[in-house]
Design a protein around this motif. Structure first.
Motif, short mmCIF file in Angstrom:
data_model
loop_
_atom_site.label_atom_id
_atom_site.label_comp_id
_atom_site.label_asym_id
_atom_site.label_seq_id
_atom_site.Cartn_x
_atom_site.Cartn_y
_atom_site.Cartn_z
N GLU A 101 35.44 12.54 -3.51
CA GLU A 101 36.96 12.76 -4.00
C GLU A 101 37.61 13.24 -2.54
N TYR A 102 37.39 12.45 -1.63
CA TYR A 102 37.96 13.16 -0.30
C TYR A 102 39.29 12.40 -0.24
N THR A 103 40.25 13.47 0.17
CA THR A 103 41.57 13.10 0.31
C THR A 103 41.84 12.98 1.88
N ASP A 104 42.46 11.80 2.48
CA ASP A 104 42.85 12.04 3.97
C ASP A 104 44.28 11.63 3.77
N CYS A 105 45.03 11.95 4.87
CA CYS A 105 46.28 11.57 5.28
C CYS A 105 46.28 10.42 6.10
N GLY A 106 47.07 9.06 6.11
CA GLY A 106 47.02 8.29 7.08
C GLY A 106 48.63 8.07 7.45
N GLY A 107 48.69 7.10 8.45
CA GLY A 107 50.05 6.99 8.73
C GLY A 107 50.70 5.88 7.65
N ILE A 108 51.92 6.06 7.40
CA ILE A 108 52.68 5.01 6.59
C ILE A 108 52.29 3.78 6.63
N SER A 109 52.38 3.07 8.05
CA SER A 109 52.16 1.81 8.33
C SER A 109 50.76 1.31 8.33
N CYS A 110 49.82 2.40 8.28
CA CYS A 110 48.49 1.88 8.55
C CYS A 110 48.00 1.10 7.34
N PRO A 111 47.08 0.11 7.88
CA PRO A 111 46.73 -0.71 6.57
C PRO A 111 45.84 -0.22 5.53
N SER A 112 45.36 -0.70 4.41
CA SER A 112 44.63 -0.15 3.25
C SER A 112 43.22 0.06 3.64
N HIS A 113 42.62 -1.00 4.77
CA HIS A 113 41.41 -0.71 5.14
C HIS A 113 41.55 0.30 6.31
N PHE A 114 42.37 1.15 6.64
CA PHE A 114 42.75 2.40 7.11
C PHE A 114 41.08 3.16 7.10
N GLN A 115 40.91 3.00 5.73
CA GLN A 115 39.63 3.96 5.34
C GLN A 115 38.67 3.54 6.20
N SER A 116 38.05 2.31 6.41
CA SER A 116 37.18 1.87 7.44
C SER A 116 37.12 2.70 8.52
N GLU A 117 38.48 2.49 9.20
CA GLU A 117 38.46 3.04 10.55
C GLU A 117 38.13 4.59 10.60
N ALA A 118 38.50 5.42 9.26
CA ALA A 118 38.39 6.70 9.33
C ALA A 118 36.88 7.02 9.09
N ILE A 119 36.30 6.22 8.51
CA ILE A 119 34.73 6.19 8.25
C ILE A 119 33.98 5.78 9.61
N LYS A 120 34.51 4.81 10.28
CA LYS A 120 34.08 4.44 11.57
C LYS A 120 34.03 5.85 12.44
N GLN A 121 35.18 6.52 12.54
CA GLN A 121 35.34 7.33 13.32
C GLN A 121 34.54 8.70 12.92
N LEU A 122 34.07 8.70 11.56
CA LEU A 122 33.00 9.82 11.07
C LEU A 122 32.00 9.47 11.72
N GLU A 123 31.38 8.05 11.79
CA GLU A 123 30.22 7.90 12.10
C GLU A 123 29.92 8.06 13.62
N ASP A 124 31.02 7.71 14.35
CA ASP A 124 30.92 8.12 15.64
C ASP A 124 30.62 9.34 16.24
N GLU A 125 31.45 10.23 15.33
CA GLU A 125 31.48 11.82 15.66
C GLU A 125 30.17 12.35 15.24
N THR A 126 29.58 11.68 14.05
CA THR A 126 28.28 12.49 13.70
C THR A 126 27.32 11.67 13.99
N GLY A 127 27.20 10.61 14.32
CA GLY A 127 26.02 9.75 14.62
C GLY A 127 25.24 9.41 13.07
N LEU A 128 25.97 9.32 12.16
CA LEU A 128 25.24 8.95 10.89
C LEU A 128 25.85 7.57 10.38
#
Length: 138
Positions: A101-128
């Motif tokens: 149930e994680y809530t994030d705040c994205g840009g209004i014009s960001c696509p719905s697959h913005f989630q994948s971007e957020a996850i990719k960023q998390l992976e890059d930052e954590t190495g998971l």
């Protein structure tokens, strides 16, 4: 003139528009929004851990019990849109991380697959390595 090189290995549909990127930057620079995020982090005790280093550590971030009203409003006021990730499961070495149930705040014009971007960023930052998925049943 300098030529802008495309980032290698980025699938077409994952390229986030400059508009989206600048909106996210604007959000991170919005003082009221930053305060709301920090307050939320302080008030929402979402993290619980179990396990040991030798047996593996399970980290659970469960935001289901947290009140996101102020955060959501701050996101909207700052010109963003609310993105909710129902369940995200990450693994790396001896560590597993479950995010619910994680809530994030994205840009209004960001696509719905913005989630994948957020996850990719998390992976890059954590190495998971992460997947949006129902948590695996024990």
């Amino acid at each position: 003139g300098e030529s802008k090189e495309e980032e290698a290995g980025t699938p077409e549909n994952f390229i986030v528009s400059e508009e989206c990127t600048s909106e996210i930057e604007a959000l991170s620079e919005n003082k009221d929004f930053v305060v709301a995020v920090n307050d939320f982090s302080t008030q929402c005790n979402a993290v619980s851990t179990s396990g040991t280093i030798d047996r593996g550590i399970d980290l659970v971030l469960d935001f289901a019990g947290c009140d996101t009203t102020v955060l959501d409003q701050a996101c909207i006021d700052a010109g963003g849109k609310i993105v909710t990730i129902q369940a995200l499961f990450c693994k790396g070495g001896e560590v597993t991380v479950s995010i619910k149930e994680y809530t994030d705040c994205g840009g209004i014009s960001c696509p719905s697959h913005f989630q994948s971007e957020a996850i990719k960023q998390l992976e890059d930052e954590t190495g998971l390595s992460c997947a949006v998925a129902p948590s695996p049943t024990p």
